[in-house]
Design a protein around this motif. Structure first.
Motif, mmCIF file in Angstrom:
data_model
loop_
_atom_site.group_PDB
_atom_site.id
_atom_site.type_symbol
_atom_site.label_atom_id
_atom_site.label_comp_id
_atom_site.label_asym_id
_atom_site.label_seq_id
_atom_site.Cartn_x
_atom_site.Cartn_y
_atom_site.Cartn_z
ATOM 1 N N UNK A 1 15.676 2.267 6.165
ATOM 2 C CA UNK A 1 14.703 1.685 7.087
ATOM 3 C C UNK A 1 15.042 0.228 7.390
ATOM 4 N N UNK A 2 15.475 -0.514 6.381
ATOM 5 C CA UNK A 2 15.813 -1.925 6.584
ATOM 6 C C UNK A 2 17.006 -2.046 7.528
ATOM 7 N N UNK A 3 18.029 -1.221 7.344
ATOM 8 C CA UNK A 3 19.206 -1.254 8.222
ATOM 9 C C UNK A 3 18.831 -0.922 9.651
ATOM 10 N N UNK A 4 18.017 0.132 9.832
ATOM 11 C CA UNK A 4 17.610 0.533 11.180
ATOM 12 C C UNK A 4 16.791 -0.552 11.851
ATOM 13 N N UNK A 5 15.858 -1.152 11.110
ATOM 14 C CA UNK A 5 15.006 -2.188 11.699
ATOM 15 C C UNK A 5 15.801 -3.427 12.083
ATOM 16 N N UNK A 6 16.641 -3.909 11.177
ATOM 17 C CA UNK A 6 17.398 -5.140 11.446
ATOM 18 C C UNK A 6 18.380 -4.921 12.597
ATOM 19 N N UNK A 7 19.070 -3.790 12.620
ATOM 20 C CA UNK A 7 20.067 -3.543 13.665
ATOM 21 C C UNK A 7 19.410 -3.423 15.036
ATOM 22 N N UNK A 8 18.355 -2.615 15.140
ATOM 23 C CA UNK A 8 17.709 -2.423 16.440
ATOM 24 C C UNK A 8 17.039 -3.702 16.921
ATOM 25 N N UNK A 9 16.339 -4.399 16.028
ATOM 26 C CA UNK A 9 15.676 -5.632 16.446
ATOM 27 C C UNK A 9 16.686 -6.698 16.843
#
Length: 349
Positions: A318-326
């Protein structure tokens, strides 16, 4: 040659030079453009540094390039006439006995499964899988890079095609006006009133989605975005003196529309395009997250978010997905702000 001459004219145009200077004056937008461009170029070359096949293999003084060609086992000392599995211990031993291999920096493809995990998937980040693996044992870094590439290519294609259609429709409505404009506006009001995301989900559920099919569906609902902007510019431009003079001289309507009025209308269009790009990327991510986007197993940002939601015990997903997309969206918004400032006639250096 004609493209080169056009580029040279654009560079010598004082207005374009001033706009580029204003764009660079917005530091965060200018640096965001460079960062985004570098990341996208690296993703286009992902097969060379993120792959489960060696970049180069030397065997018995013969050189092979598995990233761009399929090499049969028999040519590398194997027993079968099938594509070589370079992770097979038997083949690794055969190649190393009479040659060598150069592996990419990240030795995983977006659909590669790491069968040598020391813990159950999804596994935590380690020296082999830098951001861990998902619940199927696939490397998160590889899926992030390939997902970023396919999302940007998709959004870029959608933005360009939708913009061309929207500009043409808006130009026709604004230039001719009257009944054509009235009928076009009523049809647009009906079309834009449709819930795009729900319609895409319904249509995508009838067939197995592919890149081309999904792109076509989204184009159908995305092209009206620029119509109102271009229409307003043509409604204003058709009453200008030089347009009336061109009509009096017998210049064709098509020439007046696309050679004389369109360059002025393109200022508003180019300002709006970065936000169209951002919207296209987020729409694709939403569809992938809901399971109505790209084919099952494809690398995508939306699928990474879904992985994070389904595996709350593995927070790195979840952290990887959030940081990358944001981060991607922040870069695009900054680029859009800089483009808006560059084409704003009220802002001068």
């Amino acid at each position: 040659m004609s493209l080169l001459l056009t580029w040279q004219r654009m560079r010598k145009n004082p207005s374009n030079h001033q706009r580029w200077t204003q764009f660079k004056a917005n530091k965060r937008g200018y640096y965001s453009l460079w960062i985004f461009t570098i990341l996208f170029c690296l993703s286009l070359l992902a097969e060379l540094w993120v792959n489960d096949k060696p970049i180069m293999v030397s065997y018995q003084s013969n050189w092979y390039f598995p990233v761009i060609e399929d090499v049969p086992e028999q040519e590398l000392g194997g027993n079968f006439d099938i594509t070589t599995d370079y992770r097979d211990p038997y083949m690794i031993n055969k190649i190393n006995q009479e040659g060598w291999m150069i592996w990419p920096l990240i030795p995983f493809y977006y659909d590669s499964i790491n069968y040598e995990l020391t813990s159950a998937a999804p596994s935590a980040p380690d020296a082999v899988n830098w951001l861990g693996t998902d619940d199927q044992g696939r490397d998160v870094v590889a899926r992030l890079i390939y997902g970023f590439r396919i999302s940007v290519v998709f959004a870029l294609a959608l933005t360009l095609v939708s913009s061309v259609i929207g500009v043409i429709v808006g130009a026709i409505q604004g230039y001719y006006g009257g009944k054509i404009d009235l009928l076009g506006q009523r049809l647009l009001e009906i079309w834009e009133g449709l819930p795009m995301l729900f319609m895409l989900i319904i249509l995508a559920s009838f067939v197995e989605p592919t890149f081309t099919w999904l792109l076509g569906l989204m184009i159908v609902f995305s092209w009206p975005s620029l119509v109102s902007v271009v229409r307003a510019e043509f409604l204003r431009g058709r009453h200008l003196d030089y347009v009336k003079a061109a009509k009096a001289l017998g210049v064709k309507d098509r020439t007046i529309m696309f050679k004389h009025i369109l360059p002025n209308a393109m200022i508003a269009t180019l300002t709006f395009m970065p936000y169209l790009f951002t919207g296209a990327l987020t729409t694709l991510t939403s569809l992938d997250f809901l399971g109505f986007g790209l084919p099952l197993g494809s690398a995508s940002l939306g699928e990474m978010i879904s992985q994070g939601k389904d595996n709350m015990h593995a927070p790195w997903l979840a952290i990887t997905a959030f940081i990358s997309l944001s981060s991607i969206l922040v870069l695009l918004v900054f680029i859009g702000e800089a483009a808006r400032d560059a084409f704003d006639p009220r802002k001068t250096l």
